[in-house]
Scaffold this motif. Sequence first.
Motif, PDB file in Angstrom:
ATOM      1  N   ALA A 125       3.429 -14.337-101.656  1.00 55.16           N
ATOM      2  CA  ALA A 125       4.499 -14.558-100.692  1.00 55.16           C
ATOM      3  C   ALA A 125       4.652 -13.404 -99.714  1.00 55.16           C
ATOM      4  O   ALA A 125       4.974 -13.607 -98.539  1.00 55.16           O
ATOM      5  CB  ALA A 125       5.816 -14.793-101.436  1.00 55.16           C
ATOM      6  N   SER A 126       4.423 -12.188-100.176  1.00 54.41           N
ATOM      7  CA  SER A 126       4.574 -11.029 -99.303  1.00 54.41           C
ATOM      8  C   SER A 126       3.519 -11.028 -98.199  1.00 54.41           C
ATOM      9  O   SER A 126       3.812 -10.749 -97.039  1.00 54.41           O
ATOM     10  CB  SER A 126       4.487  -9.740-100.123  1.00 54.41           C
ATOM     11  N   SER A 127       2.295 -11.327 -98.571  1.00 53.44           N
ATOM     12  CA  SER A 127       1.234 -11.421 -97.568  1.00 53.44           C
ATOM     13  C   SER A 127       1.530 -12.549 -96.578  1.00 53.44           C
ATOM     14  O   SER A 127       1.352 -12.395 -95.365  1.00 53.44           O
ATOM     15  CB  SER A 127      -0.118 -11.658 -98.238  1.00 53.44           C
ATOM     16  N   ALA A 128       1.969 -13.691 -97.103  1.00 54.06           N
ATOM     17  CA  ALA A 128       2.283 -14.828 -96.238  1.00 54.06           C
ATOM     18  C   ALA A 128       3.374 -14.470 -95.227  1.00 54.06           C
ATOM     19  O   ALA A 128       3.285 -14.824 -94.046  1.00 54.06           O
ATOM     20  CB  ALA A 128       2.718 -16.020 -97.091  1.00 54.06           C
ATOM     21  N   LYS A 129       4.392 -13.743 -95.675  1.00 54.29           N
ATOM     22  CA  LYS A 129       5.469 -13.318 -94.788  1.00 54.29           C
ATOM     23  C   LYS A 129       4.948 -12.413 -93.681  1.00 54.29           C
ATOM     24  O   LYS A 129       5.314 -12.552 -92.510  1.00 54.29           O
ATOM     25  CB  LYS A 129       6.550 -12.603 -95.594  1.00 54.29           C
ATOM     26  N   LYS A 151       4.396 -22.364-105.045  1.00 55.96           N
ATOM     27  CA  LYS A 151       5.843 -22.616-104.983  1.00 55.96           C
ATOM     28  C   LYS A 151       6.600 -21.371-104.526  1.00 55.96           C
ATOM     29  O   LYS A 151       7.526 -21.447-103.715  1.00 55.96           O
ATOM     30  CB  LYS A 151       6.361 -23.065-106.356  1.00 55.96           C
ATOM     31  N   LYS A 152       6.216 -20.223-105.039  1.00 57.57           N
ATOM     32  CA  LYS A 152       6.877 -18.973-104.656  1.00 57.57           C
ATOM     33  C   LYS A 152       6.620 -18.646-103.182  1.00 57.57           C
ATOM     34  O   LYS A 152       7.510 -18.170-102.470  1.00 57.57           O
ATOM     35  CB  LYS A 152       6.395 -17.837-105.552  1.00 57.57           C
ATOM     36  N   ILE A 153       5.395 -18.899-102.733  1.00 54.32           N
ATOM     37  CA  ILE A 153       5.067 -18.664-101.323  1.00 54.32           C
ATOM     38  C   ILE A 153       5.895 -19.577-100.430  1.00 54.32           C
ATOM     39  O   ILE A 153       6.434 -19.150 -99.405  1.00 54.32           O
ATOM     40  CB  ILE A 153       3.558 -18.876-101.094  1.00 54.32           C
ATOM     41  N   ARG A 154       6.002 -20.842-100.826  1.00 57.85           N
ATOM     42  CA  ARG A 154       6.802 -21.791-100.050  1.00 57.85           C
ATOM     43  C   ARG A 154       8.267 -21.400-100.018  1.00 57.85           C
ATOM     44  O   ARG A 154       8.909 -21.391 -98.963  1.00 57.85           O
ATOM     45  CB  ARG A 154       6.631 -23.195-100.633  1.00 57.85           C
ATOM     46  N   ASP A 155       8.847 -21.063-101.158  1.00 58.06           N
ATOM     47  CA  ASP A 155      10.268 -20.720-101.220  1.00 58.06           C
ATOM     48  C   ASP A 155      10.586 -19.492-100.387  1.00 58.06           C
ATOM     49  O   ASP A 155      11.659 -19.402 -99.771  1.00 58.06           O
ATOM     50  CB  ASP A 155      10.684 -20.476-102.681  1.00 58.06           C
ATOM     51  N   ALA A 156       9.661 -18.541-100.343  1.00 54.11           N
ATOM     52  CA  ALA A 156       9.900 -17.307 -99.602  1.00 54.11           C
ATOM     53  C   ALA A 156       9.595 -17.438 -98.116  1.00 54.11           C
ATOM     54  O   ALA A 156      10.035 -16.597 -97.319  1.00 54.11           O
ATOM     55  CB  ALA A 156       9.053 -16.180-100.202  1.00 54.11           C
ATOM     56  N   ASN A 157       8.880 -18.496 -97.739  1.00 54.42           N
ATOM     57  CA  ASN A 157       8.461 -18.664 -96.344  1.00 54.42           C
ATOM     58  C   ASN A 157       8.620 -20.118 -95.901  1.00 54.42           C
ATOM     59  O   ASN A 157       7.632 -20.811 -95.618  1.00 54.42           O
ATOM     60  CB  ASN A 157       6.999 -18.231 -96.172  1.00 54.42           C
TER      61      ASN A 157
END
Length: 276
Positions: A125-129, A151-157
């Motif tokens: 998620a951090s990289s995606a952000k 799921k975590k990547i989606r929720d954070a972004n």
Amino acid sequence: MTDRMELLSPAGDVEKLKTAFEYGADAAYMGLKSFSLRTNARNFDYSQADEIRRIKEKYGKKLYCTCNIFFHEKDIVKLKSELEEMRHYPFDAFIISDIGILELMKSSFPDAQMHLSTQANCINASSAKLYSQMGFDRIILGRETPLEDIKKIRDANPQLGIEAFVHGAMCMAYSGRCFLSAFMSGRSANQGDCAHSCRWNYRLALEEESRPGIYYPVSEEDGFTTVMSSKDLCMIDHLRELGEAGVDSLEIEGRMKSTYYVATVTRAYRKALDNL
């Protein structure tokens, strides 16, 4: 779950592009003669821009351009020299691995989206952000990303498009960053010329310490084992889980595969998606 996941199919040439659209793809991705990680696909040259535009308008689908090699200085010079010709194509997005060309592509194609290639290895998620803040509209996840991490990547972004591979070849390296081909054949995978050395037929043998020079073969039923090659990916039975994890686009690998492959795999995933 995403209301409607995009089905994205490969287009290695004009026939495969039309086939992908005809058999149910919402979008297709293609490469030009330069800057694509599949240089051995037939790909497209600049003289075909008008034909591609007519096909796109006929079907009303989206078209993405793979511009996903890792660029040496000479490659950036070549890219700049070809930008004007690239503008003749009706691209909705560019698939990029090398962030060094991001600003150039954004300024040159202000109406097109920028998609981060799986080669960039975005798996958290951090990289995606960070990529979103840079200006990417979508990330194509590394094939090794678990569902719970998606799921975590989606929720954070929530603002970021998420694409995942669902079918086709897997690489034994980290999202394709492999030097095996370059070492064994002089063909760089990171410049689009992978010889698929991991899929060659290798024969192994065991030597017992007290019996030097006597080798005992290690083999499968057909006489060899592709010890360095992963199995191909097939997620057709897990599309609901991918949607519930937050995936927006499902990508089928295979620009170098046959028109028959494009037709049958695209139709199969179209039917599976429509049945959800």
